[in-house]
Design an enzyme around this catalytic site. Sequence first.
Site, PDB file in Angstrom:
ATOM      1  N   GLU A   1      -0.560   8.196   7.767  1.00 15.95           N
ATOM      2  CA  GLU A   1      -1.713   8.569   6.949  1.00 15.95           C
ATOM      3  C   GLU A   1      -2.664   7.376   6.888  1.00 15.95           C
ATOM      4  OE1 GLU A   1      -1.279   9.576   2.736  1.00 15.95           O
ATOM      5  OE2 GLU A   1      -3.311  10.406   2.728  1.00 15.95           O
TER       6      GLU A   1
ATOM      7  N   GLU B   1      -3.570   1.471   4.354  1.00 15.56           N
ATOM      8  CA  GLU B   1      -4.663   1.418   3.366  1.00 15.56           C
ATOM      9  C   GLU B   1      -5.173  -0.024   3.315  1.00 15.56           C
ATOM     10  OE1 GLU B   1      -6.438   3.600   1.033  1.00 15.56           O
ATOM     11  OE2 GLU B   1      -7.409   1.648   0.871  1.00 15.56           O
TER      12      GLU B   1
ATOM     13  N   ASP C   1      -6.342  -3.011   7.704  1.00 22.03           N
ATOM     14  CA  ASP C   1      -7.380  -2.134   8.230  1.00 22.03           C
ATOM     15  C   ASP C   1      -6.755  -1.204   9.277  1.00 22.03           C
ATOM     16  OD1 ASP C   1     -10.625  -2.080   8.772  1.00 22.03           O
ATOM     17  OD2 ASP C   1      -9.403  -1.591  10.524  1.00 22.03           O
TER      18      ASP C   1
ATOM     19  N   ASP D   1     -13.959   7.870   3.797  1.00 16.50           N
ATOM     20  CA  ASP D   1     -15.224   7.518   3.122  1.00 16.50           C
ATOM     21  C   ASP D   1     -16.405   8.053   3.940  1.00 16.50           C
ATOM     22  OD1 ASP D   1     -14.029   6.055   1.003  1.00 16.50           O
ATOM     23  OD2 ASP D   1     -13.723   4.366   2.360  1.00 16.50           O
TER      24      ASP D   1
ATOM     25  N   LYS E   1     -25.170   6.930   2.588  1.00 11.81           N
ATOM     26  CA  LYS E   1     -26.474   6.303   2.831  1.00 11.81           C
ATOM     27  C   LYS E   1     -26.636   6.001   4.321  1.00 11.81           C
ATOM     28  CE  LYS E   1     -26.837   4.146  -1.657  1.00 11.81           C
ATOM     29  NZ  LYS E   1     -26.485   2.983  -2.433  1.00 11.81           N
TER      30      LYS E   1
HETATM   31  C1  LIG Z   1     -12.324   8.446  -0.207  1.00 11.82           C
HETATM   32  S1  LIG Z   1     -10.802   7.642  -0.244  1.00 11.82           S
HETATM   33  C2  LIG Z   1      -9.628   8.972   0.053  1.00 11.82           C
HETATM   34  C3  LIG Z   1      -8.249   8.608  -0.397  1.00 11.82           C
HETATM   35  C4  LIG Z   1      -7.176   9.684  -0.140  1.00 11.82           C
HETATM   36  N1  LIG Z   1      -7.035   9.966   1.263  1.00 11.82           N
HETATM   37  C5  LIG Z   1      -7.471  10.951  -0.891  1.00 11.82           C
HETATM   38  O1  LIG Z   1      -7.841  11.939  -0.266  1.00 11.82           O
HETATM   39  O2  LIG Z   1      -7.306  10.956  -2.128  1.00 11.82           O
HETATM   40  C6  LIG Z   1     -10.787   6.791   1.305  1.00 11.82           C
HETATM   41  C7  LIG Z   1      -9.686   5.741   1.382  1.00 11.82           C
HETATM   42  O3  LIG Z   1      -9.657   5.190   2.702  1.00 11.82           O
HETATM   43  C8  LIG Z   1      -9.486   3.786   2.610  1.00 11.82           C
HETATM   44  N2  LIG Z   1     -10.025   3.215   3.846  1.00 11.82           N
HETATM   45  C9  LIG Z   1     -11.299   3.265   4.268  1.00 11.82           C
HETATM   46  N3  LIG Z   1     -11.433   2.668   5.462  1.00 11.82           N
HETATM   47  C10 LIG Z   1     -10.206   2.219   5.809  1.00 11.82           C
HETATM   48  C11 LIG Z   1      -9.703   1.506   6.918  1.00 11.82           C
HETATM   49  N4  LIG Z   1     -10.492   1.127   7.923  1.00 11.82           N
HETATM   50  N5  LIG Z   1      -8.388   1.203   6.950  1.00 11.82           N
HETATM   51  C12 LIG Z   1      -7.568   1.583   5.930  1.00 11.82           C
HETATM   52  N6  LIG Z   1      -8.000   2.248   4.849  1.00 11.82           N
HETATM   53  C13 LIG Z   1      -9.290   2.572   4.784  1.00 11.82           C
HETATM   54  C14 LIG Z   1     -10.258   3.405   1.358  1.00 11.82           C
HETATM   55  O4  LIG Z   1      -9.855   2.150   0.844  1.00 11.82           O
HETATM   56  C15 LIG Z   1      -9.919   4.570   0.436  1.00 11.82           C
HETATM   57  O5  LIG Z   1      -8.729   4.334  -0.293  1.00 11.82           O
END
Ligand SMILES: C[S@@+](CC[C@H](N)C(=O)[O-])C[C@H]1O[C@@H](n2cnc3c(N)ncnc32)[C@H](O)[C@@H]1O
Length: 232
Positions: free
Chosen positions: A54, A79, A117, A140, A144
């Site tokens: 995930e 994460e 990452d 995410d 913007k």
């Molecule tokens: C909008 S949240 C969604 C969280 C979860 N999947 C949910 O649906 O409740 C997006 C998550 O992706 C993580 N994230 C974004 N870019 C990432 C990356 N390149 N590597 C790991 N995590 C990432 C962010 O820190 C955030 O916790």
Amino acid sequence: MNAEPRYNDLFYQRTTSHSEIMDIVQGKAISLNKVSSPIDWQELFGNTNPVEIEVGFGKGRFLLEAAKQYADVNFIGVERAQKYVELTRQRFLKYIRHYAVDKNSGVFENVRLVWTDANYFLSRYVPDNSVQAYHVYFPDPWPKARQQKRRIFRNSEFLDAISSTLLLDSGRLYAVTDYAEYFDEIQERIAQQTTLKPVSHNINEYQHITTNFENKYQLEGRKIYRAVYGKM
Ligand SMILES: C[S@@+](CC[C@H](N)C(=O)[O-])C[C@H]1O[C@@H](n2cnc3c(N)ncnc32)[C@H](O)[C@@H]1O
């Protein structure tokens, strides 16, 4: 389509110097630098069960439920936000305490949290043709215009890593978002790939397990867009 983000080794050095892989039940965390690459899943989990990843697990709701319901699947959650990694670790520990889970029962031995990452982890540590499924829920959307280059699906390294590391034929990518325009972009980007092809959107055996964002958006009555891709 707009420009891709520019990820380079310097970016990764800055964002991943802290990277760790954690075994919640055993209370062990190893620096990713000390883990040989690519990771040997059998050595990591002590079994040959399939591995699913995930990406961006946030508060960890999906990861916990999936690991509980699919004990014969090994789950890696990646994460990059420390706050959410810690929150998720605590969520698992709370469950273990609340239900008095015996640490020797094997429950949650099928989960590892990786604080780093996802682009870095997938492209450096995940072996080719070794992943049964990727789960990318509510990535995410960076609404913007000037920030859209940060979208994870806009990174060709990310898509290349997913397509090379998924298992041929059986490998699946599950992608879910509430953001229609980003959903269109995800589909366009994947259509440019040669290996990932759409599979019927109904075929997601995990759909009954919701994420934190999904719960929130369902309550708000937002439309949710789902796609499933297979490696062909
Ligand atoms: C909008 S949240 C969604 C969280 C979860 N999947 C949910 O649906 O409740 C997006 C998550 O992706 C993580 N994230 C974004 N870019 C990432 C990356 N390149 N590597 C790991 N995590 C990432 C962010 O820190 C955030 O916790």
